[in-house]
Design a protein around this motif. Structure first.
Motif, PDB file in Angstrom:
ATOM      1  N   VAL B 471       0.787  -1.224   0.000  1.00 42.14           N
ATOM      2  CA  VAL B 471       0.000   0.000   0.000  1.00 42.14           C
ATOM      3  C   VAL B 471       0.828   1.288   0.000  1.00 42.14           C
ATOM      4  CG1 VAL B 471      -1.905   1.192   1.099  1.00 42.14           C
ATOM      5  CG2 VAL B 471      -1.769  -1.285   1.189  1.00 42.14           C
ATOM      6  N   PRO B 472       1.841   1.426   0.890  1.00 41.46           N
ATOM      7  CA  PRO B 472       2.580   2.704   0.892  1.00 41.46           C
ATOM      8  C   PRO B 472       3.140   3.034  -0.487  1.00 41.46           C
ATOM      9  CG  PRO B 472       3.198   1.391   2.780  1.00 41.46           C
ATOM     10  CD  PRO B 472       2.319   0.522   1.935  1.00 41.46           C
ATOM     11  N   LYS B 474       1.957   1.978  -3.380  1.00 41.84           N
ATOM     12  CA  LYS B 474       0.850   2.330  -4.284  1.00 41.84           C
ATOM     13  C   LYS B 474       0.461   3.783  -4.087  1.00 41.84           C
ATOM     14  CE  LYS B 474      -1.410  -2.105  -4.660  1.00 41.84           C
ATOM     15  NZ  LYS B 474      -2.515  -2.899  -4.138  1.00 41.84           N
ATOM     16  N   LEU B 475       0.348   4.174  -2.805  1.00 38.49           N
ATOM     17  CA  LEU B 475       0.016   5.569  -2.506  1.00 38.49           C
ATOM     18  C   LEU B 475       1.092   6.492  -3.053  1.00 38.49           C
ATOM     19  CD1 LEU B 475      -1.198   5.136   1.168  1.00 38.49           C
ATOM     20  CD2 LEU B 475      -2.603   5.660  -0.823  1.00 38.49           C
ATOM     21  N   ALA B 478       0.673   6.959  -6.692  1.00 39.31           N
ATOM     22  CA  ALA B 478      -0.459   7.844  -6.949  1.00 39.31           C
ATOM     23  C   ALA B 478      -0.071   9.289  -6.686  1.00 39.31           C
ATOM     24  CB  ALA B 478      -1.636   7.447  -6.063  1.00 39.31           C
ATOM     25  N   ASN B 479       0.698   9.524  -5.610  1.00 45.15           N
ATOM     26  CA  ASN B 479       1.132  10.885  -5.292  1.00 45.15           C
ATOM     27  C   ASN B 479       2.082  11.439  -6.345  1.00 45.15           C
ATOM     28  OD1 ASN B 479      -0.328  11.310  -2.996  1.00 45.15           O
ATOM     29  ND2 ASN B 479       1.211  10.388  -1.656  1.00 45.15           N
ATOM     30  N   GLN B 770       5.519   3.313   7.608  1.00 48.47           N
ATOM     31  CA  GLN B 770       4.888   3.231   6.287  1.00 48.47           C
ATOM     32  C   GLN B 770       4.757   4.605   5.647  1.00 48.47           C
ATOM     33  OE1 GLN B 770       1.433   0.933   7.594  1.00 48.47           O
ATOM     34  NE2 GLN B 770       1.963  -0.652   6.111  1.00 48.47           N
TER      35      GLN B 770
END
Lengths: 250, 855
Positions: B471-472, B474-475, B478-479, B770
C-alpha cells in the motif's frame, strides 16, 4: 461528576476511566478533560454533545487512540490503549476502529473503491465481498465506485467514508461531526445509515456532534461541559437534547 | 503592499531556503568560473611579465628565408653584448631533451638555458640554488615532485647521440600557474654552455638586452638594429614586447572558462526548474491568501508584482550567498589544479571584479524572476471568491494543452536531432557548440513533453515497488502522478544532468570500442616498439636484433613521411602521410581492408591509398602519379618518383594516408636512417610473459624504445576516457546535486500541502514507518523517472552522434556502457532516498490530531 455510566447486561465496547488531558504547561495549562469516566456499550449508537470548547472532540481523540492522555485509562474491548506505543496504536486503529471525519475523509488520489478498501489493504486483509456489496448497495454507491473524490458530491464523499469505516467490521466507529459539512438531506442519509448499521448490523457507533437533530438519531446522548461529564439522555429527541443543552448554558 | 510581501517572505523563509540553495549553487558555479578565469589570467600575466621583466630591447628572427635558421645566432648576441648602449644581454634558448626516468627509459622534457644576468632571469628558486657550473641542473618543482627527485640527486639527460649525460640537481624553481601548467612537459634549467651540448644548431629563440644607464628603449633599439646584421632579424622595445605578450595571451585565452561556463549554464537551467517548481507550489498553497488579498482590493498587477518581488528578494539573497560560495569554489579549484602536479601550491588568488559581482547578482535575480513569471501569472488568475472555498487540491490539468505540447516538443526534438547530426558532421571547434545546442534542444523537447510523460512512465516504474512494498508504494505512485507538472519539473532537473553524462559516456565508450576493434582487426601485432620521443627514430639495428630472437616470428619496421603528389601546388590536398612497410608485412601485421584493387605485397613504386586520401587526391587503382618527398628538416623538395596505385583500402587509424614498400619509401626519404616503429609478432607457442621478457631484454639498451602492446594501448585509451568522464562527472555533479535539492524541495512542500492527508492516513492505520516509506518511494520514483528519461535521451543523443560521426569508411560501434549506466541508476536511487529523509522525518513526526486541526 465521575459516575460510571453503563448499561448492565451488554458488553462494553469502549470505556474511559478518570480520563485527564492537559494542554500547555504551567500557568497556561488548560485541562481539556478533567477526569472523565464514561463507557459505551457494544451495539449502541451514542452521541457526545457539548458546547464549543467543552472537550468533546478531545474526548473522542483520546478514546480513539489518536491522542495521548495525561491521566486515567481508556479501554477498547479488553485492551488498555493508554500505554500502547505508536505502532500498537496504529495497528489498533487499523484493525479495530473505523473513522468518519467532518471533512477531508478521502484521499484525492484514490477512487471511491480504493478509498473504501484502504484500511483493509493496509492491514493486508481481503474484503468480504458479500459484506462490501451490502454496504455499497445500502449506501447507493454502486455507480460511483470508480470515481475520484473530486467527482463526488459532499454527501457521496461522506457515504464513501462511512463505507470505509464499516467495511472492516470494526469494534467501534468514531464519527466526528459527520454531517457538519452537509445539507440537511445528505446529512439525514448519512445519519440514517449510521443508525441502520447499529440496529441491523449490531455496529457500535460513537459520534461527536453539536447538532441536536443529528444527536436525536442516537440511542443515547452523553453531555460534556468544561471537560467533565454533564449528564446523559437516553432515547433522545431533538427537543429533549435542545432542552438539555440550554440547561448547560450553551 | 511592500509590508505584505515582507511579512510573507518572513513567514515562508523556511520554505524558500531549499530553493534558494539551488540558485546559490548555480550562481556559485558562475562566480567560481569567473574568479578562476581571472585568477588564471592574473597568474599568466605574472608569468608573462617575468619574461619581459627588465627587458629594454628584444631581438628575434621574424622573416627567415626558406632554408635559413629561425634562431638568433651567437655572433649576433656577441655583437649586441659589445654595443656600448647595452648593460647586459642574454640569449634565451630551449631544447627538447629526453630525461631518463628511474627505469632508465626516456621521457620527453624541455631544457631551458639559464640567463647569465640576474636581471633577465625568469625562474624563481624554491629550494637550493640555480645552476652555477656546467654539471649542475635545476628542475621545475612540479617535475621534481612527479619524478621523485630531491636536491643533491643525479639527473640523466639523453644527448643527440643517444649518450646519457649526468648532472647534479642543485635546486628547484617555480613557474607561475598558468593555463599551460596542465599540459606542459617536464622542465629543467641548465647553463647555456651545458645546453649547447644538446643542440644540433647553435642559436637562440630570442636575445634580450638591458639598456645602459641613460639610454632609452628607443635609442637602444636603434643602436641594436645597426649592430644585428643577421638577415631577417627584428628588434623591438621592451614595452612593445610586453604588449605583444599580453596580446598573444589574450587571443588564446578562455578555453577552460568557456567549457566551465557551459556547465554553469546547465546548472542554472536546473536551478531555474527548481525555482519554477517552488513558486508554482507556493502559489497553489496560497490560493486562499491571494484570494483574500484580491477580496480586500488588490488588483491583478499587484498580486503579480507581489509574487515577483518575492522572487527578486529571494534571488538577491541567494546570489549573495552564491557569490561567496563561488569565491570559495575558485580557491578550491586552484588548490586542486596546483596539486595536480604534486608541487607546492602557489598563492591562491581570488580577484573579484565589479563585473563578477554584477554578473552573479544579475544572473541570480534574473534566473529566479524568469522562473517565477509563470507561477506569478497563475497567481493573478486566482478569483477573489476562492477565499471562501476550501483549499483545492493543487493538481494540474494537462490534457487541455497536450496537442500544443506534443507539437512544440516534436519541433524542438527535430531541431535538436538536426543540430546533433550537424555537430557530428562538422569538423572544427564549432562542432562542440552545435552539439551542445542540439542536446539542449532535445532536452527542451523532453521538458515540454514532461507533464505528458509522467503518467505513463510513473505507471510503469511504480508497478514494481507497488508489488513489493504494498500500500505505501501504491500511494506513493499515486502521489507522484497526481500533479504531472510538478513531478515533471522536479524530474526534469535530474534528467538534464543524467542526459549530459550518459551522452558523453556513450559517445566516449563507442569511440573507444571503435578504436579497440580497429586495433584488433588491422594491427594484430603482439607488441609495437615506438620511440618515446617524437623527433628521435629507433635504430635500425634494433629491428634486426628483435628479428633474430627465437621467440619472435616477425619484426616489421615502419617509417612515415610526407609526400606531395601530382606536382600539385602548395596546398594541403596534395599531401599524403606515407607509411613504408617491410616485405611480407601486409596481410599479417598490417591488415587494411581492401576496397578496390589487390593488396598482397607492394612492389617497387607501388602505392596503396586510403579511401579518404583517394577521394581527396582523385587517385584510383591503376593511376600513376608523380610524387615528391617533402622533408620536415630541409625546406626544399626531396627526391621524385612516379608511383602506381594498386589498391585502395578503407580508412584506419594508425595506417596513414598511403602505404608503400620499404624500398620505395627509402627512395623518397633517404634522409631517414631510423625506424618509426617496429611491429613484433611472437612465434607460435611463446607465452606473452616469455615474449615480453625477450623483447624487453633487447630493448633495454635503447632508452628511447617504448614497448606497447595492443592490450596496453587499449588500457591507455580507457584511462584517458575515464579521466574525461571523471571531469564531466565532476561538473555535471553540481547540476545533479541541485536536482536532488529540487526533489527534497518538492517533497517538503508537498508534505506541507498534504498535512491533513497524512494525518488521515495515520488515523486509518498507516504506521509512521509506512508513511516514511511512502515518501521515500515517491522520491525514488521521481528520481528514477528523471534518470530513466535522461538515460533514454542521453543514449539516444549518443546514438545520433555516433551515427553522424560514422562515415562510409569508418563505422562507429555504438556501445552502451551498461555497468556505468547501472551505477548511475543505483546512485540516483540512493540519492533520492537521502533527499527524502528530511521531508519524510517531518511528515512522520507530526501528531495526527494537530495535523487534522490545520485548515
Amino acid at each position: 461528576m465521575s459516575a460510571v455510566v453503563s448499561q448492565l447486561g451488554t458488553r462494553t465496547a469502549v470505556a474511559a476511566r478518570d480520563l485527564v488531558k492537559v494542554y500547555g504547561k504551567g500557568d497556561t495549562a488548560v485541562r481539556a478533560l478533567a477526569g472523565v469516566s464514561v463507557s459505551f456499550a457494544a451495539g449502541e449508537f451514542t452521541a457526545i454533545m457539548g458546547p464549543s470548547g467543552s472537550g468533546k472532540s478531545t474526548l473522542m481523540h483520546c478514546l480513539a487512540g489518536l491522542d495521548t492522555v495525561d491521566g486515567g485509562s481508556v479501554h477498547i474491548g479488553d485492551t488498555d490503549i493508554t500505554h500502547l506505543g505508536d505502532r500498537e496504536l496504529t495497528r489498533l486503529r487499523r484493525d479495530r476502529i473505523g473513522f468518519v471525519f467532518q471533512a477531508f475523509n478521502l484521499l484525492p488520489t484514490l477512487t471511491a473503491r480504493q478509498n473504501i478498501l484502504l484500511g483493509l489493504e493496509l492491514a493486508g486483509r481481503k474484503a468480504d465481498q458479500a459484506w462490501l456489496d451490502t454496504i455499497v448497495d445500502t449506501l447507493g454507491l454502486r455507480e460511483r465506485l470508480d470515481h475520484r473524490p473530486t467527482e463526488l458530491s459532499g454527501g457521496q464523499q461522506q457515504r464513501v467514508a462511512c463505507a470505509r469505516a464499516l467495511v472492516a467490521r470494526p469494534d467501534v466507529v468514531f464519527a466526528d461531526e459527520p454531517t457538519g459539512n452537509l445539507d440537511s438531506r445528505s446529512g439525514a442519509e448519512v445519519l440514517d445509515f449510521l443508525r441502520m448499521s447499529v440496529r441491523r448490523l449490531n455496529q457500535t457507533v460513537i459520534m461527536v456532534t453539536h447538532d441536536p437533530v443529528a444527536a436525536s438519531y442516537a440511542d443515547r446522548v452523553v453531555l460534556i461541559a468544561d471537560g467533565a461529564l454533564a449528564g446523559e439522555i437516553t432515547q433522545p429527541t431533538a427537543d429533549s437534547v435542545l432542552a438539555a443543552l440550554a440547561h448547560l448554558g450553551a | 503592499m511592500l509590508a505584505t510581501i515582507l511579512a510573507g517572505l518572513r513567514a515562508r523563509a523556511a520554505r524558500l531556503v531549499l530553493s534558494s540553495l539551488a540558485i546559490a549553487l548555480g550562481v556559485a558555479f558562475v562566480t567560481g568560473t569567473q574568479v578562476l578565469g581571472a585568477a588564471l589570467d592574473a597568474n599568466a600575466r605574472d608569468g608573462l611579465a617575468r619574461h619581459a621583466r627588465n627587458v629594454d630591447a628584444r631581438i628575434t628572427v621574424d622573416a627567415a628565408e626558406p632554408g635559413q635558421s629561425t634562431l638568433v645566432s651567437p655572433e649576433t648576441l656577441a655583437a649586441v653584448r659589445r654595443a656600448p648602449e647595452v648593460a647586459a644581454a642574454d640569449g634565451r634558448a630551449y631544447r627538447e631533451v629526453p630525461l631518463l626516468d628511474g627505469a632508465g627509459k626516456a621521457v620527453p622534457a624541455v631544457a631551458v638555458a639559464l640567463e647569465t644576468d640576474q636581471r633577465l632571469r625568469t625562474a624563481d628558486p624554491v629550494q637550493g640554488h640555480l645552476p652555477t657550473g656546467p654539471t649542475e641542473i635545476a628542475m621545475q618543482d612540479r617535475t621534481a615532485a612527479t619524478r621523485g627527485l630531491t636536491v643533491g640527486q643525479q639527473v640523466t639527460l639523453l644527448g643527440t647521440d643517444d649518450q646519457p649525460r649526468t648532472f647534479t640537481l642543485v635546486g628547484t624553481y617555480q613557474q607561475a600557474l598558468t593555463r599551460s601548467s596542465l599540459y606542459t612537459s617536464d622542465q629543467v634549467l641548465l647553463l647555456p654552455e651545458a645546453l649547447a651540448a644538446f643542440a644540433d644548431q647553435p642559436g637562440f629563440t630570442e636575445v634580450v638586452a638591458v639598456a645602459a644607464a641613460g639610454v632609452s628603449q628607443e635609442q637602444l633599439v636603434r643602436a641594436l638594429s645597426a649592430v644585428a646584421t643577421q638577415p631577417g632579424v627584428a628588434v623591438t622595445t621592451g614595452a612593445a614586447y610586453t604588449q605583444q605578450l599580453l596580446d598573444t595571451f589574450g587571443s588564446q585565452a578562455g578555453q577552460i572558462t568557456y567549457i566551465l561556463t557551459g556547465f554553469a549554464l546547465v546548472a542554472l537551467v536546473v536551478a531555474a526548474l527548481v525555482i519554477y517548481n517552488t513558486f508554482t507550489i507556493l502559489v497553489a498553497q496560497r490560493t486562499r491568501e491571494l484570494a483574500l488579498l484580491r477580496c480586500v482590493g488588490a488588483d491583478r498587477g499587484q498580486v503579480f508584482r507581489a509574487v515577483l518581488a518575492e522572487a527578486v528578494a529571494m534571488g538577491l539573497v541567494a546570489a549573495l550567498f552564491g557569490l561567496g560560495g563561488g569565491v570559495g569554489v575558485s580557491a578550491l579549484l586552484q588548490l586542486s589544479l596546483g596539486a595536480f602536479g604534486g608541487a607546492a601550491v602557489p598563492a591562491v588568488r581570488t580577484p573579484v571584479s565589479l563585473t563578477t559581482v554584477l554578473t552573479a547578482l544579475g544572473v541570480g535575480v534574473l534566473v529566479t524572476v524568469l522562473a517565477a513569471v509563470l507561477p506569478a501569472r497563475r497567481a493573478t488568475r486566482v478569483p477573489p471568491v476562492a477565499a471562501m472555498r476550501g483549499q483545492p487540491d493543487s493538481s494540474g490539468e494537462v490534457a487541455r494543452t497536450s496537442g500544443w505540447r506534443v507539437a512544440a516538443a516534436l519541433l524542438l526534438a527535430l531541431a535538436g536531432a538536426g543540430a546533433l547530426v550537424l555537430g557530428g558532421r562538422i569538423n572544427n571547434e564549432t562542432s562542440i557548440t552545435v552539439t551542445g545546442a542540439g542536446t539542449m534542444l532535445v532536452l527542451c523537447a523532453a521538458v515540454t513533453l514532461g507533464p505528458l510523460l509522467v503518467g505513463p512512465v510513473n505507471r510503469v516504474l511504480g508497478a514494481l515497488p507497488a508489488l513489493l512494498l504494498g500500500v505505501p508504494a501504491k500511494l506513493a505512485a499515486a502521489n507522484a502522478g497526481r500533479n504531472p507538472r510538478r513531478t515533471a519539473a522536479t524530474m526534469a532537473a535530474l534528467m538534464i544532468g543524467v542526459t549530459v553524462v550518459s551522452m558523453v559516456n556513450v559517445v566516449a565508450t563507442s569511440a573507444k570500442a571503435t578504436v579497440d576493434a580497429e586495433i584488433d582487426q588491422q594491427l594484430p601485432a603482439d607488441y609495437t616498439i615506438t620511440s618515446s620521443l617524437y623527433d628521435r627514430a629507433l635504430p635500425t639495428a634494433l629491428a634486426d636484433q628483435l628479428a633474430a630472437l627465437d621467440e619472435v616470428a616477425t619484426a616489421a619496421p615502419t617509417r612515415t613521411g610526407d609526400i606531395r603528389v601530382d606536382g600539385a601546388a602548395e596546398n594541403a590536398a596534395g599531401h599524403l602521410w606515407l607509411m613504408g612497410v617491410g616485405d611480407g608485412v601486409i596481410g599479417t601485421l598490417v591488415r587494411p581492408e581492401t576496397a578496390t584493387g589487390q593488396l598482397g605485397s607492394l612492389g617497387p613504386d607501388e602505392l596503396a591509398i586510403s579511401e579518404q586520401a583517394a577521394k581527396r587526391t582523385g587517385l584510383a587503382v591503376g593511376s600513376t602519379v608523380p610524387a615528391v618527398a617533402v622533408s620536415t628538416e630541409s625546406q626544399g623538395d626531396g627526391p621524385r618518383r612516379d608511383l602506381r596505385v594498386v589498391a585502395v583500402y578503407r580508412d584506419a587509424s594508425g595506417l596513414g594516408d598511403a602505404l608503400v614498400g620499404m624500398d620505395t619509401f627509402t627512395g623518397l626519404h633517404p634522409e631517414q636512417t631510423g625506424y618509426d616503429s617496429i611491429m613484433v609478432k611472437l612465434a607460435d607457442g611463446v607465452s606473452p610473459q616469455a615474449g615480453r621478457a625477450a623483447v624487453e631484454r633487447v630493448t633495454a639498451a635503447t632508452p628511447i624504445a617504448r614497448i606497447d602492446s595492443a592490450a596496453e594501448t587499449k588500457a591507455e585509451l580507457g584511462g584517458q576516457l575515464d579521466q574525461l568522464l571523471a571531469f564531466v562527472w565532476a561538473l555535471v555533479g553540481l547540476a545533479v546535486v541541485i536536482a536532488l535539492f529540487g526533489i527534497t524541495n518538492t517533497l517538503t512542500l508537498s508534505v506541507l500541502e498534504r498535512t491533513r492527508e497524512s494525518a488521515l492516513l495515520r488515523a486509518l492505520g498507516l504506521t509512521r514507518g509506512q508513511l516514511r516509506l511512502m515518501l521515500v518511494v515517491e522520491a525514488v520514483l521521481m528520481a528514477l523517472m528523471g534518470s530513466v528519461l535522461g538515460l533514454v535521451l542521453g543514449i539516444g543523443c549518443g546514438w545520433v552522434m555516433t551515427e553522424s560521426l560514422s562515415s562510409a569508411q569508418t563505422q562507429m560501434l555504438f556501445t552502451v556502457p551498461y555497468g556505468q549506466t547501472g551505477v548511475l541508476l543505483l546512485g540516483a536511487v540512493v540519492a533520492a532516498v537521502l533527499s527524502s529523509a528530511l521531508p519524510a522525518r517531518r511528515a512522520a513526526r507530526s501528531s495526527v490530531v494537530a495535523a487534522m486541526a490545520t485548515a
